[in-house]
Write an enzyme that holds these catalytic residues in place. Sequence first.
Site, short mmCIF file in Angstrom:
data_model
loop_
_atom_site.label_atom_id
_atom_site.label_comp_id
_atom_site.label_asym_id
_atom_site.label_seq_id
_atom_site.Cartn_x
_atom_site.Cartn_y
_atom_site.Cartn_z
N CYS A 296 0.95 -1.19 -0.10
CA CYS A 296 0.00 0.17 0.03
C CYS A 296 0.88 1.10 0.02
O CYS A 296 0.75 2.23 -0.75
CB CYS A 296 -1.05 -0.02 1.39
SG CYS A 296 -0.18 0.23 2.83
N HIS A 344 -2.62 1.32 7.14
CA HIS A 344 -2.95 1.08 5.70
C HIS A 344 -3.04 2.65 5.02
O HIS A 344 -3.34 3.45 5.67
CB HIS A 344 -4.01 0.36 5.35
CG HIS A 344 -4.63 0.12 3.83
ND1 HIS A 344 -3.68 -0.71 3.17
CD2 HIS A 344 -5.38 0.50 3.13
CE1 HIS A 344 -4.08 -0.88 1.77
NE2 HIS A 344 -5.38 -0.11 1.96
N HIS A 356 -5.69 1.95 -4.36
CA HIS A 356 -4.77 1.52 -3.12
C HIS A 356 -4.46 0.07 -3.67
O HIS A 356 -5.07 -0.42 -4.46
CB HIS A 356 -5.69 1.41 -2.05
CG HIS A 356 -6.79 0.38 -1.82
ND1 HIS A 356 -7.02 -0.13 -0.53
CD2 HIS A 356 -7.65 -0.05 -2.72
CE1 HIS A 356 -7.97 -0.99 -0.72
NE2 HIS A 356 -8.54 -0.84 -1.84
#
Length: 382
Positions: A296, A344, A356
């Site tokens: 990520c 994240h 993402h």
Amino acid sequence: MSRRRCATAAITLVCALAVLVSPDMMNRAYAAPAPPPVSSPPAVPPPPVELPPGAGASGAGTPAWSGGTSGKKSLEDVRAEIEALYEQAASATDAYNLAVEQTEKQSTEVARLAEDIVKGQLRLDALKQQAGAAARAQYRSGGLPPEAHLMLTDDPRLFLDGVGRIRQSQKATQELIDELTGAQDDLRTYTADAGTQWQKLETGLAAKEKAKKQITERIAAAEELEAGLQKEELARLAQLESEAAMRAQTAWLSSGVVKDINRSASARGKKAIAFATEQIGKPYVWGAEGPSSYDCSGLTSQAWAAAGRPIPRTSQEQWRLLPHIAIRDMRPGDLIIYHQDASHVGMYIGDGAIVHAPRPGRNVTLAGAGSMQILGVVRPDK
């Protein structure tokens, strides 16, 4: 100053220089406030599923199939457990990435200090040779300092000339002593700094290996849970994941938090978005930062690097170091940080969506910006 006092001072300097270049001296020198998370409405659990005997022995500290004495567990429980395992893996991935970044810096620093130590030792050797040459010249002159020879002359002109030379010699000797002392101090400092950086490097390598172990254990546990499901159960699990994300996104949009968000991306933000969306379809791989796969923060850091704005490598460091922005003020290109541990990150692209890299087993994709628990928003180019 009288001739006798001048001679005494010179003899003292010669003795000091002899101590500096003694074998013992040489040996010593060489040794030397965030927006509240959005909660999703409770889901209606599906009927319980019969699980295969012994399935899900993860070995990662999280029981896989622990649905009670009946041996049954709902798919919703399995989904939540798998999600928790991947979140733990994401957190460990962030720790791994940070450890990699730190050890690379520390390795570079250790190498630089090693070069400084070599250069410092060569400089010290050269100064010792220079000091030794001065001492040998003194010995060849009969062991008497220039002041002693000066006192033996009866010629006033030679005496005055000799006084000037003696002063120059004293100044040069003092400069040599100061430079030799400085070189020894520098060498000790380089050596101490190198030792400190080496300890940090070893600590970083240990943290890296620990994080790597945690990542592999959590991912293996999640994959084992999925492997214990039948084909139709896997399809239903994917549906549950999609429904959970949709509920969270709907609740987020319904809150009105984004109704006034209509800002345009900056010039660099547009470049970052273009880079990130071009990676759609590439697989998530923990620790990866392109070009064929990403995690990520690997995706977001590389996207902004492509836009000419380097940012921290990990989502936690992005959250810690980049300027925070209120959700109502965010614009495309900003980064949304998720979960309480900032494990994240996704890039906001407008219209309530992000791009993402979700997790292992998934590809870079578009998703609802509110489909996960939002911690806050940061802006790389503020």
